[in-house]
Design a protein around this motif. Structure first.
Motif, PDB file in Angstrom:
ATOM      1  N   UNK A 152     -43.078  -8.852 -78.109  1.00  0.00           N
ATOM      2  CA  UNK A 152     -42.671  -7.850 -77.108  1.00  0.00           C
ATOM      3  C   UNK A 152     -42.244  -6.537 -77.762  1.00  0.00           C
ATOM      4  N   UNK A 153     -41.681  -6.624 -78.942  1.00  0.00           N
ATOM      5  CA  UNK A 153     -41.226  -5.378 -79.595  1.00  0.00           C
ATOM      6  C   UNK A 153     -42.412  -4.583 -80.143  1.00  0.00           C
ATOM      7  N   UNK A 154     -43.498  -5.295 -80.510  1.00  0.00           N
ATOM      8  CA  UNK A 154     -44.651  -4.592 -81.089  1.00  0.00           C
ATOM      9  C   UNK A 154     -45.747  -4.288 -80.060  1.00  0.00           C
ATOM     10  N   UNK A 155     -45.929  -5.215 -79.090  1.00  0.00           N
ATOM     11  CA  UNK A 155     -46.955  -5.074 -78.037  1.00  0.00           C
ATOM     12  C   UNK A 155     -48.356  -4.780 -78.611  1.00  0.00           C
ATOM     13  N   UNK A 156     -48.814  -5.591 -79.560  1.00  0.00           N
ATOM     14  CA  UNK A 156     -50.143  -5.347 -80.159  1.00  0.00           C
ATOM     15  C   UNK A 156     -51.240  -5.901 -79.250  1.00  0.00           C
ATOM     16  N   UNK A 157     -52.433  -5.242 -79.196  1.00  0.00           N
ATOM     17  CA  UNK A 157     -53.527  -5.711 -78.320  1.00  0.00           C
ATOM     18  C   UNK A 157     -53.982  -7.142 -78.645  1.00  0.00           C
ATOM     19  N   UNK A 158     -53.945  -7.501 -79.955  1.00  0.00           N
ATOM     20  CA  UNK A 158     -54.380  -8.848 -80.348  1.00  0.00           C
ATOM     21  C   UNK A 158     -53.511  -9.911 -79.687  1.00  0.00           C
ATOM     22  N   UNK A 159     -52.180  -9.696 -79.780  1.00  0.00           N
ATOM     23  CA  UNK A 159     -51.248 -10.664 -79.183  1.00  0.00           C
ATOM     24  C   UNK A 159     -51.397 -10.699 -77.659  1.00  0.00           C
ATOM     25  N   UNK A 160     -51.677  -9.530 -77.088  1.00  0.00           N
ATOM     26  CA  UNK A 160     -51.894  -9.464 -75.639  1.00  0.00           C
ATOM     27  C   UNK A 160     -53.056 -10.364 -75.240  1.00  0.00           C
ATOM     28  N   UNK A 161     -54.145 -10.306 -76.028  1.00  0.00           N
ATOM     29  CA  UNK A 161     -55.335 -11.135 -75.772  1.00  0.00           C
ATOM     30  C   UNK A 161     -54.998 -12.616 -75.891  1.00  0.00           C
ATOM     31  N   UNK A 162     -54.268 -12.959 -76.957  1.00  0.00           N
ATOM     32  CA  UNK A 162     -53.943 -14.389 -77.188  1.00  0.00           C
ATOM     33  C   UNK A 162     -53.101 -14.934 -76.040  1.00  0.00           C
ATOM     34  N   UNK A 163     -52.052 -14.206 -75.677  1.00  0.00           N
ATOM     35  CA  UNK A 163     -51.134 -14.695 -74.645  1.00  0.00           C
ATOM     36  C   UNK A 163     -51.766 -14.721 -73.255  1.00  0.00           C
ATOM     37  N   UNK A 164     -52.535 -13.687 -72.931  1.00  0.00           N
ATOM     38  CA  UNK A 164     -52.999 -13.573 -71.549  1.00  0.00           C
ATOM     39  C   UNK A 164     -54.436 -14.020 -71.295  1.00  0.00           C
ATOM     40  N   UNK A 165     -55.201 -14.275 -72.331  1.00  0.00           N
ATOM     41  CA  UNK A 165     -56.596 -14.683 -72.104  1.00  0.00           C
ATOM     42  C   UNK A 165     -56.904 -16.048 -72.716  1.00  0.00           C
ATOM     43  N   UNK A 166     -56.576 -16.176 -74.009  1.00  0.00           N
ATOM     44  CA  UNK A 166     -57.024 -17.386 -74.710  1.00  0.00           C
ATOM     45  C   UNK A 166     -56.291 -18.646 -74.260  1.00  0.00           C
ATOM     46  N   UNK A 167     -55.029 -18.504 -73.829  1.00  0.00           N
ATOM     47  CA  UNK A 167     -54.285 -19.676 -73.316  1.00  0.00           C
ATOM     48  C   UNK A 167     -55.011 -20.265 -72.112  1.00  0.00           C
ATOM     49  N   UNK A 168     -55.448 -19.360 -71.211  1.00  0.00           N
ATOM     50  CA  UNK A 168     -56.123 -19.810 -69.993  1.00  0.00           C
ATOM     51  C   UNK A 168     -57.491 -20.411 -70.325  1.00  0.00           C
TER      52      UNK A 168
END
Length: 953
Positions: free
Chosen positions: A620-636
């Motif tokens: 949350x402190x860095x908000x990197x696009x890679x982490x965004x993809x992992x959390x919001x796309x790859x989990x699903x």
């Protein structure tokens, strides 16, 4: 023929504690005693003869002093005595004394008392000597006209058995019984007479039936049952007769007797495959299930319905009766409900799924109102799973089902709530149009969830599928509401300071321990009073879980907060709002971390959970696009892969099932026309009555495997050596609840062996039914001895013993040959079975006996080793094929089996391939076996130990 092979008519309980009386004392009692002492003496004589004693000196005494007595008890005992006493000389001629006995029975057949006449006639059914029966024939015929039905019905049975065994004594029996049947009024006499005609002269039976076929409904149930049997046998042997009798069977479906209805329905299904016939039979079965109170009957009849469903042509007819089948759910028994729901689910189609769902929803709501019972929770689980399956197969139904089921997320029974959660997770992923509805319902029930496991699942679903700004705000609101006042540590310390002052803890005299609302201990003087603390339940749920030390839910919450915060940042453009929301999420995580490190919770936070929460804070402190993809796309995506693999597996199993049921006909297969079939060819079809009789007697004929190694020869055990004076070997035949030992005994000496006895003893849960009787073996002669052993539970048993004998003419003591042990294999009782992961885990936690087996094998491939274990233990692998495929150097699999006694056996295989030792290194690891009973766990462990190594061929 041994005692085990003889047909046993009379069972007598023998007290073994008393000494056997001498022949002289018995003779004295029989001659000079009163009626009571004669009765006791006669009982002792019967017991001694049954035990193999020969008492030829008492025969004339009994004829002279006991036979003339008129006492009813003595007459009953004499019937047993004459049944078991040897009636012939060693060369097979009838004893002269039997002429006197025959005369006595002729008088008894003319006795004025109907009981004596009837019981004498019953006894005559057991006689196998034609010379004894011949003088009695006129008296037996005369009994057919006796005024009392008891005498008449036993006279019919006597005539039937005499005609069957010695036709020359009464050649006109069928004609005589047919005339008797036409004029008879009593139901039991008619039934016996009709049964005799079925077996002795079927044409006469059919003639009689055709004269009264319209009055069949007015007959007694015992006669109706025999009529059903006759119709089945006639139509089985001669299919052209079906049209003549099918109306009669239809009428018998309306009989007042449940037994007649059941047999008539079964016969109707075998006689006709017309939809109307199948529907009538199925309707009859359903009525029987609903009206019969005995659960065993319900289960048996349900099995017949399931058998009907297996036939592809009948399945469509049964689909129209799904709503009738669901009436069976009114039965409180869980096993009946389980089978009913499974049957309904198999039969459901797009035509009736809506009605089915309405009924199931009503049943689910009913379980809420019922007072808590052990089976209520399990039944609710069954209903949830059934609705789940319906929704997956018919997506249109999901919208109706979800609102009802979501209420159960707040259920106290975790298992039912977990099933609902699993269903909701699948529905929200598969049905895009229902996502808004599910999220809305989930937010409604979120605060009421009581189980931490369900709470974690609900958090994950909300975090994964909340896509609008409003929903994300609602989730944050619910989380704040569930967490209570923050920062948590400061608010808890303030609360504690406000309610428990430090000086109150210093006490004198008797003290009492109290638990404060944080779970810490405080003490209170016996004399002092303090303000009542607030109840534990008043604490917000999430705060309660954390203070109890369950920080895994905190890790789940951190992931959820990260997902919704990242999504909120993408949805909202205002920087201020973005930062505010992310800061709030980070504050919640930080306060939870602070709480975990403090001394307030019952258990401190684990390092894994700290790492997870810290990672989320960093993301949350860095908000990197890679982490965004992992959390919001790859989990699903990973959930999507799992669900699609599960669906694929279900489709594959359904396909296999349908392939099994669909009878494939090859292009060059001959077509069988019923009208052109020769009579003798029809006999190849199995007679259901004969099959059920064999099953009841435990003589079901198993189809021998084509492999010669799997034949009987494979089960022959050598008991003695070839150089022993007596050679013995046994064929071990395992039935369901008993073992028959067929022992071949060969006299290898030139002497006659007298009193050659097989003495057996058992170890384990086995019990010898009867002692084999002694034999006399001529030089180089052989004989077969049979022994029955009862089995009570699934564990390895051992049968051991010896053969003792006397040598003719030798003065020495008895000789003895010790036999090798016979090991009873546990595999004869274990069958592969299946259960859900949740059931497996529950049983794993409940079962108290564990046996850990170390892997010691020469197999070098992990998958080969698993297959070898499955084959040698008869267990089924519950871990899906996809989870086992691929190669990573280690493997874990769950195995499950159930014994024929209903005992469960679980195993967990954890194996690895030690790569550092090279490619030829054998598999290593452990197998943990769990079972309810110690015997089962130990026996399975022994079996695995014995069969671990693969024999090199």
């Amino acid at each position: 023929m041994t005692a085990a092979e003889n047909v046993c008519y009379t069972l007598i309980n023998v007290p073994m504690d008393s000494e056997p009386p001498s022949e002289i004392s018995l003779k004295n009692d029989l001659e000079k005693g009163d009626v009571k002492s004669k009765t006791e003496a006669l009982k002792k004589v019967i017991i001694m003869i049954l035990n193999g004693e020969k008492l030829p000196g008492l025969l004339m005494t009994i004829i002279r002093f006991v036979l003339p007595l008129q006492d009813h008890t003595i007459k009953k005992l004499l019937l047993v005595f004459w049944e078991i006493v040897p009636k012939t000389t060693p060369d097979g001629r009838l004893l002269h004394e039997m002429i006197l006995v025959c005369d006595a029975y002729r008088k008894d057949l003319q006795h004025p008392n109907e009981f004596i006449r009837g019981s004498t006639l019953r006894f005559l059914c057991k006689l196998k000597e034609a010379e004894l029966l011949e003088p009695l024939m006129p008296a037996i015929r005369a009994c057919l006209e006796h005024r009392h039905s008891y005498v008449r019905r036993n006279a019919v049975l006597a005539i039937y058995t005499i005609y069957r065994n010695f036709e020359h004594l009464i050649p006109d029996a069928p004609e005589l019984i047919h005339d008797f049947l036409v004029n008879e009024k009593d139901a039991s006499c008619k039934r016996n007479a009709f049964m005799m005609l079925i077996h002795a002269d079927q044409d006469r039976a059919l003639d009689y039936l055709s004269t009264c076929i319209d009055q069949v409904q007015t007959f007694g149930d015992i006669l109706q049952l025999v009529i059903v049997e006759l119709i089945y046998k006639v139509c089985h042997a001669n299919p052209s007769e079906r049209a003549r009798f099918i109306r009669c069977i239809y009428n018998l479906l309306q009989s007042s007797s449940p037994a007649v209805k059941y047999e008539a329905a079964g016969t109707l299904v075998t006689l006709s495959s017309a939809p109307t016939a199948i529907k009538a039979a199925a309707q009859c079965y359903i009525d029987l299930i609903i009206k019969e109170s005995d659960n065993n009957v319900k289960l048996i009849v349900l099995d017949r319905l399931i058998e009907l469903k297996e036939h592809p042509a009948h399945e469509r007819v049964l689909q129209d009766l799904v709503m009738d089948i669901l009436r069976v759910l009114s039965t409180p028994d869980l096993e009946v409900r389980k089978k009913t729901l499974q049957l309904a689910l198999d039969l459901v189609s797009s035509r009736n799924v809506e009605e089915l769902v309405i009924v199931l929803k009503k049943e689910v709501i009913k379980t809420n109102n019922v007072s808590e019972h052990e089976d209520t929770d399990k039944y609710r689980q069954l209903l949830v799973r059934t609705l789940h399956s319906c929704s997956v197969r018919f997506p249109d139904m999901a919208a109706n089902v979800i609102p009802v089921l979501m209420e159960f997320l707040s259920d106290t029974n975790e298992a039912a709530a977990a099933d609902v959660l699993e269903f909701v997770r699948e529905a929200i992923q598969r049905f895009d149009n229902l996502r808004m509805l599910i999220v809305e319902k989930m937010l409604e029930v979120f605060h009421a969830i009581k189980s931490v496991k369900i709470y974690r699942g609900a958090l994950w679903i909300l975090g994964e599928y909340c896509s609008t700004k409003e929903d994300i705000q609602s989730v944050m609101t619910e989380v704040r509401r569930s967490l209570g006042e923050i920062p948590i540590v400061e608010s808890e310390i303030k609360k504690e300071a406000g309610e428990l002052k430090p000086e109150e803890e210093i006490t004198v005299g008797p003290v009492q321990k109290l638990v404060t609302e944080m779970g810490t201990y405080a003490t209170q003087s016996a004399l002092s009073s303090s303000r009542p603390t607030k109840k534990e339940e008043e604490r917000p749920p999430l705060r309660g879980f954390l203070l109890d030390g369950d920080f895994f839910v905190a890790a789940s919450l951190a992931t959820t907060l990260t997902k919704i915060a990242l999504r909120y940042v993408a949805l909202v453009q205002e920087k201020k709002k973005q930062n505010s929301f992310v800061a709030e999420a980070m504050l919640l995580m930080a306060t939870i971390l602070h709480l975990g490190k403090s001394s307030l919770p019952k258990k401190p936070i684990t390092d894994d959970d700290v790492d997870r929460i810290s990672l989320c804070l960093k993301v949350l402190s860095e908000c990197s696009p890679l982490m965004n993809d992992i959390f919001n796309k790859e989990c699903r995506q990973s959930l999507s892969h799992m669900l699609s693999a599960k669906l694929e597996e279900e489709k594959l199993s359904q396909k296999k099932e349908s392939e099994k049921r669909n009878v494939t006909v090859q292009p060059d297969d001959p077509i069988s026309f019923m009208q052109l079939t020769a009579k003798n060819e029809m006999n190849c079809k199995e007679d259901q009555f004969q099959l059920s009789l064999l099953a009841a007697m435990g003589n079901t004929q198993r189809k021998e495997a084509a492999d010669p190694l799997a034949s009987k020869l494979n089960k022959v055990t050598q008991l003695t050596g070839f150089s022993d004076p007596v050679y013995a070997e046994a064929y071990v035949h395992v039935n369901q609840y008993d073992i028959v030992l067929d022992v071949l005994v060969v006299n290898q000496t030139s002497d006659t062996l007298q009193n050659c006895t097989l003495e057996l003893a058992t170890l384990g849960d086995l019990k010898l039914v009867e002692k084999p009787s002694p034999l006399t073996l001529a030089p180089h002669d052989f004989a077969n001895i049979k022994a029955n052993v009862k089995v009570a539970s699934t564990e390895n048993g051992i049968i051991f013993g010896n053969i003792v004998y006397d040598v003719s003419g030798a003065a020495s003591d008895r000789n003895c040959v010790v036999l090798s042990d016979i090991h009873i294999d546990i595999m004869d009782y274990i069958q592969p079975a299946t259960c859900t992961d949740a059931e497996f885990r529950q049983m794993w936690a409940e079962f108290e006996w564990e046996n850990k087996v170390t892997v010691n094998t020469n197999i070098i491939d992990l998958n080969d080793y698993l297959q070898h274990i499955l084959k040698s233990t008869n267990m089924k692998c519950l871990t899906p094929e996809k989870a086992l495929s691929g190669y990573c150097g280690f493997m874990a699999a769950n195995l499950y089996a159930r014994s024929i006694f209903g005992e469960d056996a679980l195993a967990n295989v954890s194996i690895e391939k030690p790569i550092q030792q090279g490619p030829e290194a054998p598999v290593t690891g452990h197998i943990r076996i769990r079972a309810k009973s110690q015997g089962m766990a130990l026996s399975l462990g022994d079996k695995i130990n014995l069969s671990q190594k693969k024999n090199s061929i």
